[in-house]
Design a protein around this motif. Structure first.
Motif, PDB file in Angstrom:
ATOM      1  N   HIS A  59      36.759 -47.357  -5.731  1.00  0.00           N
ATOM      2  CA  HIS A  59      36.104 -46.051  -5.824  1.00  0.00           C
ATOM      3  C   HIS A  59      36.829 -45.093  -6.769  1.00  0.00           C
ATOM      4  CE1 HIS A  59      39.185 -44.604  -3.039  1.00  0.00           C
ATOM      5  NE2 HIS A  59      38.901 -45.653  -2.282  1.00  0.00           N
ATOM      6  N   GLY A  60      37.772 -45.587  -7.524  1.00  0.00           N
ATOM      7  CA  GLY A  60      38.468 -44.764  -8.513  1.00  0.00           C
ATOM      8  C   GLY A  60      37.763 -44.844  -9.853  1.00  0.00           C
ATOM      9  N   GLY A  61      38.331 -44.204 -10.832  1.00  0.00           N
ATOM     10  CA  GLY A  61      37.726 -44.224 -12.161  1.00  0.00           C
ATOM     11  C   GLY A  61      38.546 -43.401 -13.122  1.00  0.00           C
ATOM     12  N   PRO A  62      37.904 -42.885 -14.165  1.00  0.00           N
ATOM     13  CA  PRO A  62      38.629 -42.154 -15.196  1.00  0.00           C
ATOM     14  C   PRO A  62      38.988 -40.716 -14.828  1.00  0.00           C
ATOM     15  CG  PRO A  62      36.315 -42.246 -15.760  1.00  0.00           C
ATOM     16  CD  PRO A  62      36.508 -43.091 -14.520  1.00  0.00           C
ATOM     17  N   GLY A  63      38.584 -40.261 -13.648  1.00  0.00           N
ATOM     18  CA  GLY A  63      38.917 -38.902 -13.234  1.00  0.00           C
ATOM     19  C   GLY A  63      37.763 -37.926 -13.363  1.00  0.00           C
TER      20      GLY A  63
END
Length: 78
Positions: A59-63
């Motif tokens: 569920h993370g990513g580039p912000g």
């Protein structure tokens, strides 16, 4: 586009004509090497392979987030 993986190369086409925001975001992240060294944190054979989360939690990513785009194209195995 060509993506090199430890399992071999994967060639695919991005369709800016049907998803311009998503395509531009993906290409920008690829050019800036965001995906380099990331693992596929979720693989379901014959269904999906997901990457793009530096934390490997799914569920993370580039912000940041982008707006979802509707697309009438079918999902096909490739």
């Amino acid at each position: 586009m060509l993506m090199n993986t430890s399992k071999g190369p994967v060639r695919f086409t991005v369709r800016r004509d049907v998803a311009p925001l998503t395509t531009d975001n993906f290409v920008r992240l690829a050019i800036t090497e965001f995906y380099d060294g990331l693992v596929f944190h979720r693989v379901v054979p014959a269904f999906v392979a997901q990457s793009g989360d530096p934390q490997r939690l799914g569920h993370g990513g580039p912000g940041y987030a982008i707006r979802e785009e509707e697309c009438a194209l079918p999902f096909n195995a490739g």
